[in-house]
Design a protein around this motif. Structure first.
Motif, PDB file in Angstrom:
ATOM      1  N   GLU A  42     -16.808 -12.913  26.197  1.00 56.27           N
ATOM      2  CA  GLU A  42     -16.318 -11.566  26.464  1.00 56.27           C
ATOM      3  C   GLU A  42     -15.332 -11.175  25.375  1.00 56.27           C
ATOM      4  O   GLU A  42     -14.408 -11.926  25.057  1.00 56.27           O
ATOM      5  N   THR A  43     -15.528 -10.033  24.791  1.00 54.29           N
ATOM      6  CA  THR A  43     -14.696  -9.569  23.687  1.00 54.29           C
ATOM      7  C   THR A  43     -13.458  -8.868  24.235  1.00 54.29           C
ATOM      8  O   THR A  43     -13.555  -7.984  25.083  1.00 54.29           O
ATOM      9  N   VAL A  44     -12.284  -9.294  23.774  1.00 51.25           N
ATOM     10  CA  VAL A  44     -11.018  -8.701  24.185  1.00 51.25           C
ATOM     11  C   VAL A  44     -10.405  -8.005  22.974  1.00 51.25           C
ATOM     12  O   VAL A  44     -10.301  -8.597  21.891  1.00 51.25           O
ATOM     13  N   ARG A  45     -10.037  -6.766  23.166  1.00 50.24           N
ATOM     14  CA  ARG A  45      -9.430  -6.006  22.079  1.00 50.24           C
ATOM     15  C   ARG A  45      -7.981  -5.672  22.428  1.00 50.24           C
ATOM     16  O   ARG A  45      -7.660  -5.424  23.586  1.00 50.24           O
ATOM     17  N   GLY A  46      -7.134  -5.696  21.439  1.00 53.15           N
ATOM     18  CA  GLY A  46      -5.736  -5.350  21.638  1.00 53.15           C
ATOM     19  C   GLY A  46      -5.139  -4.829  20.347  1.00 53.15           C
ATOM     20  O   GLY A  46      -5.807  -4.760  19.304  1.00 53.15           O
ATOM     21  N   GLN A  47      -3.903  -4.438  20.412  1.00 51.92           N
ATOM     22  CA  GLN A  47      -3.198  -3.916  19.251  1.00 51.92           C
ATOM     23  C   GLN A  47      -2.029  -4.826  18.919  1.00 51.92           C
ATOM     24  O   GLN A  47      -1.303  -5.266  19.808  1.00 51.92           O
ATOM     25  N   VAL A  48      -1.877  -5.136  17.653  1.00 51.93           N
ATOM     26  CA  VAL A  48      -0.753  -5.935  17.174  1.00 51.93           C
ATOM     27  C   VAL A  48      -0.017  -5.145  16.095  1.00 51.93           C
ATOM     28  O   VAL A  48      -0.609  -4.343  15.384  1.00 51.93           O
ATOM     29  N   ARG A  49       1.248  -5.353  16.020  1.00 56.46           N
ATOM     30  CA  ARG A  49       2.072  -4.656  15.024  1.00 56.46           C
ATOM     31  C   ARG A  49       2.449  -5.599  13.885  1.00 56.46           C
ATOM     32  O   ARG A  49       2.674  -6.784  14.112  1.00 56.46           O
ATOM     33  N   LYS A  50       2.517  -5.063  12.696  1.00 51.77           N
ATOM     34  CA  LYS A  50       2.905  -5.826  11.519  1.00 51.77           C
ATOM     35  C   LYS A  50       3.993  -5.057  10.774  1.00 51.77           C
ATOM     36  O   LYS A  50       3.945  -3.834  10.671  1.00 51.77           O
ATOM     37  N   GLU A  51       4.941  -5.812  10.289  1.00 58.81           N
ATOM     38  CA  GLU A  51       5.990  -5.197   9.481  1.00 58.81           C
ATOM     39  C   GLU A  51       5.551  -5.173   8.017  1.00 58.81           C
ATOM     40  O   GLU A  51       4.852  -6.076   7.539  1.00 58.81           O
ATOM     41  N   ARG A  52       5.942  -4.141   7.315  1.00 54.87           N
ATOM     42  CA  ARG A  52       5.705  -4.024   5.885  1.00 54.87           C
ATOM     43  C   ARG A  52       7.051  -3.831   5.183  1.00 54.87           C
ATOM     44  O   ARG A  52       7.932  -3.125   5.689  1.00 54.87           O
ATOM     45  N   ILE A  53       7.198  -4.468   4.083  1.00 50.42           N
ATOM     46  CA  ILE A  53       8.433  -4.342   3.297  1.00 50.42           C
ATOM     47  C   ILE A  53       8.091  -3.751   1.946  1.00 50.42           C
ATOM     48  O   ILE A  53       7.216  -4.260   1.234  1.00 50.42           O
ATOM     49  N   GLU A  54       8.761  -2.662   1.590  1.00 53.82           N
ATOM     50  CA  GLU A  54       8.574  -2.005   0.302  1.00 53.82           C
ATOM     51  C   GLU A  54       9.907  -1.958  -0.438  1.00 53.82           C
ATOM     52  O   GLU A  54      10.965  -1.805   0.168  1.00 53.82           O
ATOM     53  N   THR A  67      13.026   1.661  -6.118  1.00 49.77           N
ATOM     54  CA  THR A  67      13.883   1.591  -7.312  1.00 49.77           C
ATOM     55  C   THR A  67      14.332   2.992  -7.679  1.00 49.77           C
ATOM     56  O   THR A  67      13.625   3.982  -7.436  1.00 49.77           O
ATOM     57  N   GLU A  68      15.489   3.068  -8.255  1.00 53.49           N
ATOM     58  CA  GLU A  68      16.047   4.358  -8.654  1.00 53.49           C
ATOM     59  C   GLU A  68      16.623   4.224 -10.059  1.00 53.49           C
ATOM     60  O   GLU A  68      17.457   3.350 -10.311  1.00 53.49           O
ATOM     61  N   ALA A  69      16.114   5.029 -10.967  1.00 58.74           N
ATOM     62  CA  ALA A  69      16.580   4.997 -12.365  1.00 58.74           C
ATOM     63  C   ALA A  69      17.218   6.340 -12.704  1.00 58.74           C
ATOM     64  O   ALA A  69      16.664   7.405 -12.424  1.00 58.74           O
ATOM     65  N   THR A  70      18.389   6.293 -13.314  1.00 57.17           N
ATOM     66  CA  THR A  70      19.113   7.518 -13.665  1.00 57.17           C
ATOM     67  C   THR A  70      19.081   7.685 -15.189  1.00 57.17           C
ATOM     68  O   THR A  70      19.438   6.776 -15.935  1.00 57.17           O
ATOM     69  N   THR A  71      18.613   8.849 -15.654  1.00 57.79           N
ATOM     70  CA  THR A  71      18.597   9.178 -17.081  1.00 57.79           C
ATOM     71  C   THR A  71      19.471  10.399 -17.314  1.00 57.79           C
ATOM     72  O   THR A  71      20.059  10.966 -16.397  1.00 57.79           O
ATOM     73  N   ASP A  72      19.548  10.781 -18.595  1.00 55.15           N
ATOM     74  CA  ASP A  72      20.362  11.963 -18.923  1.00 55.15           C
ATOM     75  C   ASP A  72      19.751  13.249 -18.361  1.00 55.15           C
ATOM     76  O   ASP A  72      20.470  14.182 -18.032  1.00 55.15           O
ATOM     77  N   ASP A  73      18.402  13.242 -18.289  1.00 61.46           N
ATOM     78  CA  ASP A  73      17.748  14.474 -17.865  1.00 61.46           C
ATOM     79  C   ASP A  73      17.610  14.582 -16.343  1.00 61.46           C
ATOM     80  O   ASP A  73      17.869  15.601 -15.760  1.00 61.46           O
ATOM     81  N   ASP A  74      17.201  13.539 -15.718  1.00 60.10           N
ATOM     82  CA  ASP A  74      16.978  13.598 -14.277  1.00 60.10           C
ATOM     83  C   ASP A  74      17.086  12.211 -13.663  1.00 60.10           C
ATOM     84  O   ASP A  74      17.322  11.226 -14.366  1.00 60.10           O
ATOM     85  N   THR A  75      16.915  12.148 -12.391  1.00 66.53           N
ATOM     86  CA  THR A  75      16.918  10.897 -11.638  1.00 66.53           C
ATOM     87  C   THR A  75      15.518  10.606 -11.160  1.00 66.53           C
ATOM     88  O   THR A  75      14.887  11.425 -10.534  1.00 66.53           O
ATOM     89  N   ARG A  76      15.019   9.445 -11.507  1.00 64.42           N
ATOM     90  CA  ARG A  76      13.663   9.059 -11.149  1.00 64.42           C
ATOM     91  C   ARG A  76      13.710   7.953 -10.101  1.00 64.42           C
ATOM     92  O   ARG A  76      14.498   7.050 -10.202  1.00 64.42           O
ATOM     93  N   ARG A  77      12.803   8.094  -9.181  1.00 61.81           N
ATOM     94  CA  ARG A  77      12.701   7.084  -8.116  1.00 61.81           C
ATOM     95  C   ARG A  77      11.305   6.503  -8.108  1.00 61.81           C
ATOM     96  O   ARG A  77      10.342   7.200  -8.348  1.00 61.81           O
ATOM     97  N   GLY A  78      11.217   5.237  -7.817  1.00 67.37           N
ATOM     98  CA  GLY A  78       9.929   4.575  -7.714  1.00 67.37           C
ATOM     99  C   GLY A  78       9.892   3.660  -6.507  1.00 67.37           C
ATOM    100  O   GLY A  78      10.911   3.321  -5.949  1.00 67.37           O
ATOM    101  N   ARG A  79       8.706   3.305  -6.111  1.00 69.49           N
ATOM    102  CA  ARG A  79       8.513   2.431  -4.944  1.00 69.49           C
ATOM    103  C   ARG A  79       7.539   1.332  -5.327  1.00 69.49           C
ATOM    104  O   ARG A  79       6.531   1.599  -5.941  1.00 69.49           O
ATOM    105  N   GLN A  80       7.871   0.152  -4.883  1.00 69.84           N
ATOM    106  CA  GLN A  80       7.019  -1.000  -5.169  1.00 69.84           C
ATOM    107  C   GLN A  80       6.543  -1.592  -3.859  1.00 69.84           C
ATOM    108  O   GLN A  80       7.289  -1.634  -2.908  1.00 69.84           O
TER     109      GLN A  80
END
Length: 287
Positions: free
Chosen positions: A259-271, A274-287
């Motif tokens: 008999e097939t049982v279905r359920g839901q599980v939760r997983k955490e994600r970590i991202e 990064t934030e870089a500041t220049t003379d012209d603007d502020t740039r942000r990035g995500r890894q």
């Protein structure tokens, strides 16, 4: 009281009440943010662990491979529902509601929270901090939060713990029905053919001969006489006899189906962001 070192012996182990009734399985342990001591344990109850109830761990004890709490099974299962998904913390309101439900004096909780583990008074600790959210700890297989605080040595731990839920499917044996043997009497019409015989009269005539002449002349010359013959016949006679014909019993055999049982599980994600500041603007990035 359960210590930090005993937490591994608590998680995923059965929880029993004071009368020896199993309540469920321990899934998460919550620590007080100020004292760092275990404060609550969440217990999975219901079919397949569909419900999660909170019970104080302060007066609990480890007995062999199970946790015993001084609260009745129905009391734990009827405990107020709280939201544990919001950052892995209990809010002050939720924690206060749980203490009231279990009859624990709130002022005594505040007094205990104002002490450190070695018995000294913690400077600057107020009631809001003592009654605040408690961090959650767990093992692989349970949803856990993390406590971004300093350990006893004063070293800041900048690492995050990423955890995820794993679905564990078990089976329970329950009554699905009843079967019984019942003996009763029925009457049936039966038919059987049997041969029967009967006697019939047949008149035989024989002439007078030298062999029977003497016998023929032994009586009067002219007279009246009678000779009677008894006739017989057979008739069917019905009789019944009770004889055993078979033995009947019931046995059970076990069949296994998938008999097939279905359920839901939760997983955490970590991202990582990064934030870089220049003379012209502020740039942000995500890894």
């Amino acid at each position: 009281m359960i210590t930090r070192e005993e937490i591994a012996n608590v998680l995923d182990h059965p929880v029993y009440d004071g009368d020896g009734n199993k309540i469920g399985d321990a899934k998460h342990v919550f620590f007080d943010d100020m004292t760092g001591r275990p404060e609550w344990v969440s217990v999975k109850t219901g079919m397949f662990g569909s419900n999660e109830s909170f019970v104080p761990i302060r007066d609990a004890s480890l007995v062999q491979d199970r946790l015993e709490v001084p609260y009745r099974k129905d009391q734990v299962k009827d405990a107020p529902n709280v939201d544990v998904d919001a950052g892995g913390h209990l809010s002050e309101t939720e924690e206060h509601r749980l203490y009231d439900y279990y009859g624990i004096n709130w002022d005594s909780v505040l007094s205990e929270a104002e002490r450190t583990d070695d018995g000294r008074w913690a400077a600057g600790t107020g009631t809001a901090g003592a009654a605040g959210a408690a961090g959650m700890a767990g093992t692989a297989g349970g949803t856990t939060g993390y406590q971004d605080a300093q350990d006893r040595t004063g070293t800041r731990d900048d690492a995050m713990t990423r955890s995820e839920e794993q679905m564990h499917v078990g089976v329970e044996r329950r009554e699905s029905g009843r079967a019984r043997l019942r003996k009763y009497v029925v009457t049936e019409e039966v038919q059987q053919t049997v041969p029967v015989s009967h006697e019939e009269v047949r008149v035989e005539r024989e002439p007078i001969t030298d062999a029977n002449r003497d016998q023929a002349l032994s009586g009067p010359e002219i007279s009246e006489d009678e000779h009677e013959v008894t006739l017989h016949e057979e008739r069917p006679v019905v009789d019944t006899e009770t004889v055993p014909v078979e033995r009947v019993r019931m046995t059970t055999e076990e069949r296994t189906e998938n008999e097939t049982v279905r359920g839901q599980v939760r997983k955490e994600r970590i991202e990582a962001e990064t934030e870089a500041t220049t003379d012209d603007d502020t740039r942000r990035g995500r890894q």
